[in-house]
Scaffold this motif. Structure first.
Motif, PDB file in Angstrom:
ATOM      1  N   ASP A  13      46.680  55.181  45.430  1.00 31.64           N
ATOM      2  CA  ASP A  13      46.775  53.600  45.852  1.00 31.64           C
ATOM      3  C   ASP A  13      45.242  53.706  46.370  1.00 31.64           C
ATOM      4  N   GLY A  15      42.797  52.090  46.026  1.00 32.63           N
ATOM      5  CA  GLY A  15      43.047  50.863  46.331  1.00 32.63           C
ATOM      6  C   GLY A  15      43.245  49.897  47.354  1.00 32.63           C
ATOM      7  N   GLU A  16      44.797  49.678  48.127  1.00 34.82           N
ATOM      8  CA  GLU A  16      45.423  49.432  49.166  1.00 34.82           C
ATOM      9  C   GLU A  16      44.509  49.572  50.714  1.00 34.82           C
ATOM     10  N   GLN A  17      43.442  50.340  50.298  1.00 31.81           N
ATOM     11  CA  GLN A  17      42.556  51.886  51.067  1.00 31.81           C
ATOM     12  C   GLN A  17      41.566  51.376  51.420  1.00 31.81           C
ATOM     13  N   THR A  18      40.912  50.513  50.408  1.00 33.95           N
ATOM     14  CA  THR A  18      39.486  49.451  49.843  1.00 33.95           C
ATOM     15  C   THR A  18      39.031  48.765  51.372  1.00 33.95           C
ATOM     16  N   SER A  20      40.006  49.329  54.619  1.00 30.76           N
ATOM     17  CA  SER A  20      39.884  50.001  55.189  1.00 30.76           C
ATOM     18  C   SER A  20      38.188  51.008  55.212  1.00 30.76           C
ATOM     19  N   THR A  34      44.555  41.110  44.342  1.00 29.77           N
ATOM     20  CA  THR A  34      45.150  42.096  43.605  1.00 29.77           C
ATOM     21  C   THR A  34      45.651  41.053  42.097  1.00 29.77           C
ATOM     22  N   GLU A  95      49.646  46.893  40.587  1.00 28.28           N
ATOM     23  CA  GLU A  95      48.996  46.618  40.752  1.00 28.28           C
ATOM     24  C   GLU A  95      47.257  47.319  40.871  1.00 28.28           C
ATOM     25  N   ALA A  97      43.686  46.481  42.615  1.00 27.45           N
ATOM     26  CA  ALA A  97      43.275  45.569  44.137  1.00 27.45           C
ATOM     27  C   ALA A  97      41.392  45.669  43.829  1.00 27.45           C
TER      28      ALA A  97
END
Length: 112
Positions: A13, A15-18, A20, A34, A95, A97
């Protein structure tokens, strides 16, 4: 799939942290996006999912998460298509992201 990636020391995951990660680096996040593909039993998705599983099956097997018999990789696309058709459902890929940031002008000047 996600468990296999984590067992191999990867971050599925990320991509979800990119955003941050960029903010933690002191950058101003300008945007994010996304994308993911999906399809029904009649689409390419059952074969796509089978090929994805096939690509990291050695890692899944090595970490003891399943057996080859449980996966039955050669029949996986057919099973997925049948289950999608029976359920009247669609299958969605994970996804992808991305995020982008602006590097402050002062930082660019210091770098040169």
């Amino acid at each position: 799939m996600i468990d296999a990636l984590r067992a191999a020391g990867l971050t599925p995951d990320l991509g979800e942290q990119t955003a941050s990660i960029l903010r933690d680096a002191g950058l101003s996040v300008e945007g994010a996006v996304t994308a993911g593909s999906g399809g029904s039993a009649e689409s390419v998705m059952p074969e796509y999912m089978e090929r994805c599983v096939r690509s990291f099956l050695p890692a899944v097997l090595a970490h003891g998460q399943v057996t080859e018999a449980e996966v039955d990789i050669d029949m996986m696309a057919e099973r997925i298509a049948r289950e999608l058709k029976d359920a009247g459902a669609m299958c969605w890929s994970p996804e992808l992201a991305a995020a982008w940031a602006r590097v402050p002008w002062a930082r660019l000047c210091r770098a040169s």
